[in-house]
Scaffold this motif. Structure first.
Motif, PDB file in Angstrom:
ATOM      1  N   ASN A  53       0.819  -1.225   0.000  1.00 58.53           N
ATOM      2  CA  ASN A  53       0.000   0.000   0.000  1.00 58.53           C
ATOM      3  C   ASN A  53       0.848   1.269   0.000  1.00 58.53           C
ATOM      4  O   ASN A  53       0.342   2.369   0.190  1.00 58.53           O
ATOM      5  CB  ASN A  53      -1.021  -0.009   1.141  1.00 58.53           C
ATOM      6  N   PHE A  91      -4.705   6.147   4.796  1.00 58.45           N
ATOM      7  CA  PHE A  91      -4.396   5.410   6.025  1.00 58.45           C
ATOM      8  C   PHE A  91      -5.076   6.102   7.206  1.00 58.45           C
ATOM      9  O   PHE A  91      -4.976   7.331   7.341  1.00 58.45           O
ATOM     10  CB  PHE A  91      -2.890   5.415   6.317  1.00 58.45           C
ATOM     11  N   ASP A 122      -3.129   2.025  10.978  1.00 58.25           N
ATOM     12  CA  ASP A 122      -3.221   1.093   9.853  1.00 58.25           C
ATOM     13  C   ASP A 122      -1.831   0.560   9.484  1.00 58.25           C
ATOM     14  O   ASP A 122      -0.841   1.295   9.539  1.00 58.25           O
ATOM     15  CB  ASP A 122      -3.813   1.795   8.611  1.00 58.25           C
ATOM     16  N   HIS A 132       3.250   0.911  11.314  1.00 54.30           N
ATOM     17  CA  HIS A 132       1.851   1.343  11.380  1.00 54.30           C
ATOM     18  C   HIS A 132       1.809   2.867  11.330  1.00 54.30           C
ATOM     19  O   HIS A 132       2.687   3.534  11.893  1.00 54.30           O
ATOM     20  CB  HIS A 132       1.197   0.818  12.654  1.00 54.30           C
TER      21      HIS A 132
END
Ligand code: CA
Length: 535
Positions: A37, A74, A78, A89
């Motif tokens: 991502n 995000f 996440d 994260h």
């Protein structure tokens, strides 16, 4: 690992793009896995805010080259995924198009060393690669040198100045008489006295010194210069019968405190007389055609950036697979740069014993770091971060790919000599000189070094081939970098093409062709790994 790239023609969302941007520069980002991502910006100099990619992604802010851009929105917490691995994260909400750097990432815990997958993904052997050879110096013990070097082993730092002086004299007065010998090297180091020599972990520096003396490039000609009163006595180096007894049952030692020496010149005369005996034998060595299986190649990276894991390291990994198929030995190292991917390694281990040895080395290093009240996150440098590597997890995923895709056949501890063929995990710290020194002890006859930020790294003892991760570095350091893997990011070459180019370069350099570091004689010092106390 799968590489996908998404290139698009620039549709500048800013009316006047910065003047330094060449008109031909097309915004390009690179993802490593379809499930990632984030992606990294490939363009030299980075891209300005407002840059639009063909997929519709617009940069919310300027993103430097090699740095990550969010491909999705995000929320805080996440997972951020690169190499199909959670590298951290989100520390706060990050809209699509944001610059994802170490300031907005929280690092995950390292994987535990319990309940790891053991031999669950052992790749089947790839077909043998036959017919590749190089011209090397075969030694009595079966190992093969790629250079013909007289090495002078030292037992203590105290003698370094004298050995350095003697080496200059040997080069000026003796070496011209022995044209088959490439060089004379003093194996100087900081160890030998003022150390807890009987501490358990002192075995590491001691065996490192002993095993470097046996490196294939030195032809089995071991000569030692000792002071006399040091803790590391020459007999200790020769213990366990690992240093061959060469002359009349004795290790060849010049001891400076020996009563026979009256004055400095007497010491130098003794060293030169000993050196000449070894030079005569080394001079008789001749290169002969050897199969590629006689290569023992150490790989490491230094001055890494986000392209290391995209271009240079995958190309090295491809070449590592070729070497293993050719029957050679390839070793990869750098504990803190594989620690976060230990589950990948134990899954690839050829046997449960190899997996357990991997876990043993990780556990030893975890404990070593704990004693210093740090963890593996102490690894990343300011340059790594400037190059786009946010943390050690991201760095590790890019580092491990140097090992290629094959089964891991063996594991060695720091400073141990490796005699096994195949892909070996040789546990070492990641610091460039420490890793290089320990790989010398393991018996490498060739060293491959990848760099993104740029380092002029070189060793006196074995040739070093340097691989640049970016075109910009390869262009600026055109006479320091041997291979330009940056062409992979720009689409001018594939990983396979650069991997084959490196494989052929290895055979050439092993046969005597000089790498750039060798051309200029760029030699970093030996740096021993001494985890034991100093007194
Ligand atoms: Ca390194």
């Amino acid at each position: 690992m799968q590489q996908t790239s998404d290139a698009a023609v620039a549709i500048p969302a800013v009316a006047n793009p910065p003047a330094q941007k060449p008109a031909a520069a097309r915004p390009l980002y690179i993802t490593m896995h379809p499930d990632d991502n984030v992606a990294i910006v490939a363009n030299d100099g980075g891209l300005p805010a407002g840059t639009r990619f063909d997929c519709g992604l617009v940069l919310a802010e300027a993103v430097p080259q090699g740095h990550k851009v969010a491909l999705t929105d995000f929320a805080e917490g996440d997972p951020v995924v690169r190499y199909n691995v959670v590298i951290g994260h989100a520390a706060r909400a990050l809209p699509r198009g944001s610059w994802v750097n170490e300031r907005v990432l929280r690092m995950p815990e390292p994987p535990g060393l319990e309940n790891l997958p053991i031999c669950t993904r052992v790749p089947p052997p790839a077909p043998p690669l036959e017919g590749y050879t190089f011209e090397g110096y075969r030694n009595a013990d079966g190992s093969v040198g790629t250079r013909n070097i007289l090495a002078i082993t030292t037992t203590v730092q105290c003698v370094s100045g004298v050995v350095d002086y003697a080496v200059r004299r040997i080069k000026a007065e003796l070496l011209p008489k022995y044209p088959n010998v490439d060089d004379v090297v003093g194996l100087e180091h900081g160890y030998g006295c003022g150390v807890a020599i009987d501490a358990k972990d002192a075995a590491i520096p001691i065996r490192t010194i002993r095993n470097i003396a046996l490196n294939p490039n030195f032809g089995g000609e071991v000569m030692v210069v000792s002071l006399g009163c040091e803790k590391l006595q020459p007999a200790r180096l020769a213990s366990a019968g690992t240093i061959p007894i060469q002359r009349e049952g004795e290790l060849d030692v010049v001891c400076l405190q020996d009563e026979q020496h009256v004055g400095f010149e007497s010491m130098i005369d003794s060293i030169m007389a000993s050196a000449e005996r070894h030079l005569q034998r080394l001079n008789a060595r001749q290169r002969e055609t050897c199969p590629a299986s006689d290569l023992v190649v150490g790989v490491q990276c230094g001055g890494s950036d986000a392209f290391s894991g995209v271009t240079a390291n995958p190309a090295v990994g491809f070449a590592a697979d070729l070497l293993v198929r050719a029957g050679a030995t390839v070793m990869f190292s750098e504990v803190t740069e594989v620690r976060d991917g230990i589950d990948q390694l134990t899954a690839r281990a050829a046997t449960p014993e190899v997996a357990q040895a991997l876990i043993r080395e990780m556990a030893w290093y975890d404990n070593y770091l704990q004693k210093g009240e740090v963890d593996r996150s102490a690894n990343t440098t300011p340059g790594n971060k400037k190059g786009g590597l946010s943390n050690i997890v991201e760095k590790a995923m890019g580092s491990i790919v140097k090992s290629g895709t094959g089964a891991i056949h063996g594991v060695s501890g720091p400073g141990e000599r490796v005699t096994q063929k195949g892909l070996i995990y040789a546990a070492t710290p990641a610091g460039d000189f420490v890793c290089g020194t320990l790989q010398l002890a393991a018996g490498i006859n060739l060293h491959i070094f990848t760099t993104g930020r740029g380092t002029p790294y070189g060793l006196a003892e074995v040739p070093v081939i340097k691989v640049a991760t970016r075109r910009d570095l390869a262009r600026r350091w055109h006479d320091l970098m041997d291979i330009d893997a940056g062409r992979i990011a720009t689409g001018e070459a594939t990983i396979e093409q650069v991997g084959w180019e490196l494989f052929h370069k290895m055979l050439d350099v092993a046969s005597g062709r000089k790498s750039w570091a060798e051309h200029y004689k760029l030699h970093n010092s030996l740096v021993l790994f001494n985890p034991a106390p100093v007194t």
